[in-house]
Design an enzyme around this catalytic site. Structure first.
Site, mmCIF file in Angstrom:
data_model
loop_
_atom_site.group_PDB
_atom_site.id
_atom_site.type_symbol
_atom_site.label_atom_id
_atom_site.label_comp_id
_atom_site.label_asym_id
_atom_site.label_seq_id
_atom_site.Cartn_x
_atom_site.Cartn_y
_atom_site.Cartn_z
ATOM 1 N N GLU A 158 -20.449 25.186 -30.804
ATOM 2 C CA GLU A 158 -21.761 25.413 -30.200
ATOM 3 C C GLU A 158 -22.246 26.839 -30.492
ATOM 4 O OE1 GLU A 158 -21.297 24.221 -26.074
ATOM 5 O OE2 GLU A 158 -21.881 22.181 -26.592
ATOM 6 N N GLU A 234 -19.710 15.542 -29.015
ATOM 7 C CA GLU A 234 -19.415 15.524 -27.570
ATOM 8 C C GLU A 234 -20.450 14.645 -26.881
ATOM 9 O OE1 GLU A 234 -19.035 19.318 -25.688
ATOM 10 O OE2 GLU A 234 -17.641 20.108 -27.203
#
Length: 582
Positions: A158, A234
């Protein structure tokens, strides 16, 4: 030997289209004796792949000291997955987030002045390079190209929501390639184009993280994949709890079910989490959005498989949906797991923290206060002691550069409790005292922030100093309390009611089973079973019981020690048959 490739529309496994249906299990959050059970249940839900982060602070807890055994044996976990017919996605970024302490970064990085994290800062990259020189030889033989099950590896995590230093991301990828990693490399970012832009590097394939609006997210992702396969690395099908958040977070099952159907129709996914496990020890992370929110010990996450491995309604619903898109294999669960109650345990012995200090800590003298990291301490508590020998009275107190929670004692009587932003303010104290009185400040590291710009502000304890009345006070004894030596406690030392203390309980077990430590009636602290750190407890909830996996119990005599900091102690604890997450 096998081959895994990123094609024009699909992933390809040995030349055939392959849809990744994966679920996250973090090996370092599960006792190894239960790895097989969790992986079997992953396969039985319909997944063909398991995904896990690789946590740097698990594998290099101290600079230059590496750990790859027990709960840190990542190779054994991967090989077990292969034995069960599962493929593996590894995410060995230096930073993992994961609601894990410091996002997986080792705390010892903060000992260095000026340390900059997750950017092109040579001292940081040097530490990463030295870590990868040890880690990558462990991971390299596990790749599908060498007969292992690993099909993808991730670079950073991320990153676009943290920074846009793409030279840093490329440097990490180059290190992995130089270390013999040949499987496709991927990134993963949140569901915004700006995030994708921040981590875009040639030859790193983009994936995305989200929990809903799959069509919209995949549309944005498709602009970066040039028609290639779409992957939700995710799929957030639940959420995590933090102390004081009110009730256990589980997510919306109907939204998750609808999103799963859409994901399976359009691309590839990995459930985050399939099985969350437990933040044993002091390893919970924290978030900070103008308020510190430390995560609870349980990482149940409202996942399809509960913290203690129970199949949930969500699991059965997801299994049904997956079954419409892929064959569900028949799997026999080979590990016998039972929940058991061990009854109520009265306090057997107790000893106060102040009384026990000579046995569990050696004072370090310094004119000024030092942070934990400056004293080579990573986790736990630290006690600062001084004498108020120049102050005829104590009017106010202020802690400078302090994290995260302070208990202040004058002549060993509690005077203040300060937490988070309260530490930044000046506080009046009206405690009767004579010149020469003792001042003790017990600081607790509540778990370093794991996400966002506060990463570089995570030194714990008191870094800058203590202002007493109108001056900065000098002359401090530092007592480091990582609580990794409780076998040295002498319970005959004495006890003062209302002060921090250690409490011992003993019980016998004939046939171990999973159980749950109920801390009703106790304030705040942490618990240890036979020397194993179970994690933190806090009466504010939502978690009300700590999970004890059966493999941690001994047949015969067992010992539990609670360290309670608030002076709120019960007369007993209970080992219950059911969890209570709030």
């Amino acid at each position: 030997m096998g081959k895994f490739e990123i094609g024009d529309q699909y992933f390809y496994l040995n030349g055939e289209p392959f849809q990744v249906i994966s679920g996250a299990i973090h090996y370092f959050r599960v006792v190894p004796q239960y790895w097989r059970d969790r992986l079997e249940k992953l396969k039985a839900m319909g997944c063909n792949t398991v995904e896990t982060y690789v946590a740097w602070n698990v594998h290099e807890p101290k600079k230059g000291q590496f750990e790859f055994s027990g709960m840190a044996d990542v190779a054994a976990f991967v090989k077990l997955a292969q034995e069960l017919g599962l493929y593996v996605i590894l995410r060995p970024s230096p930073y993992i987030c994961a609601e894990w302490e410091f996002g997986g970064l080792p705390a010892w990085l903060l000992k260095e002045e000026g340390m900059r994290l997750r950017v092109s800062y040579e001292p940081f990259l040097r530490h990463v390079r030295e870590y990868y020189e040890v880690l990558l030889p462990v991971l390299k033989p596990l790749q599908i190209t060498e007969g292992g099950p690993v099909i993808l590896m991730q670079v950073e995590n991320e990153y676009g929501s943290y920074s846009n230093d793409r030279a840093y991301v490329k440097a990490l990828a180059d290190l992995m390639r130089e270390g013999g990693i040949v499987v496709p490399l991927v990134s993963s970012d949140g569901g915004m184009q700006e995030y994708l832009n921040g981590s875009r590097v040639e030859n790193i394939y983009p994936t995305m993280n989200f929990g809903s609006h799959a069509g919209e997210r995949f549309q944005a992702l498709s602009e970066d994949t040039d028609g290639g396969p779409l992957m939700c690395m995710e799929f957030w099908n639940g959420w995590f709890d933090y102390w004081g958040n009110g009730s256990h977070q589980t997510g919306d099952l109907e939204v998750a079910a609808q999103t799963l159907e859409e994901l399976l129709s359009k691309g590839n996914l990995s459930f985050y989490m399939f099985h969350g496990g437990t933040n044993f020890g002091f390893m919970n992370g924290s978030n900070d959005y103008d308020q510190l929110t430390p995560d609870v010990t349980s990482y149940d996450y409202g996942a399809p498989l509960s913290e203690d491995g129970q199949i949930t309604e969500k699991y059965l619903r997801f299994q049904q949906i997956i079954g419409r898109h892929a064959a569900i294999p028949q799997v026999s669960f080979s590990t016998r797991i039972e929940r058991k109650s061990c009854g109520t345990l009265p306090v057997k012995r107790r000893v106060g923290l102040f009384e026990a200090l000579p046995d569990i800590s050696t004072p370090i003298e310094c004119p000024y206060t030092k942070s934990m990291e400056q004293l080579d301490q990573n986790y736990g508590y630290i006690l600062y002691h001084t004498a108020l020998d120049t102050e005829p009275e104590l009017k106010s107190l202020r802690l400078w550069g302090a994290n995260d929670r302070a208990l202040v004692f004058v002549n060993r009587q509690k005077a203040l409790t300060l937490y988070d932003r309260e530490l930044l303010k000046e506080h009046e104290i009206s405690v009767p005292m004579k010149q020469g009185a003792s001042l003790d400040i017990l600081m607790e590291n509540m778990g370093r922030v794991n996400y966002g710009p506060y990463l570089e502000k995570q030194r714990k304890g008191i870094e800058q100093g203590v202002q007493v009345n109108f001056h900065m006070h000098s002359g401090w004894a530092h007592y480091c309390l990582p609580l990794d030596n409780l076998e040295q406690l002498d319970f005959t030392r004495g006890y003062t009611e209302g002060n921090p203390a250690f409490y011992e309980f003993t019980f016998r077990v004939e046939e171990p089973g999973d159980t749950f430590l109920d801390f009703t009636g106790w304030g705040k602290g942490c618990a240890f079973l036979n020397g194993f750190h179970l994690g933190r407890f806090w009466e504010i909830g939502p978690q009300k019981r700590l999970y004890i996996p059966a493999p941690l119990l001994r047949q015969g005599e067992n010992q539990i020690i609670l360290f309670e900091t608030e002076g709120k102690a019960g007369v007993s604890i209970a080992l219950a048959e059911e969890p209570e997450l709030g």
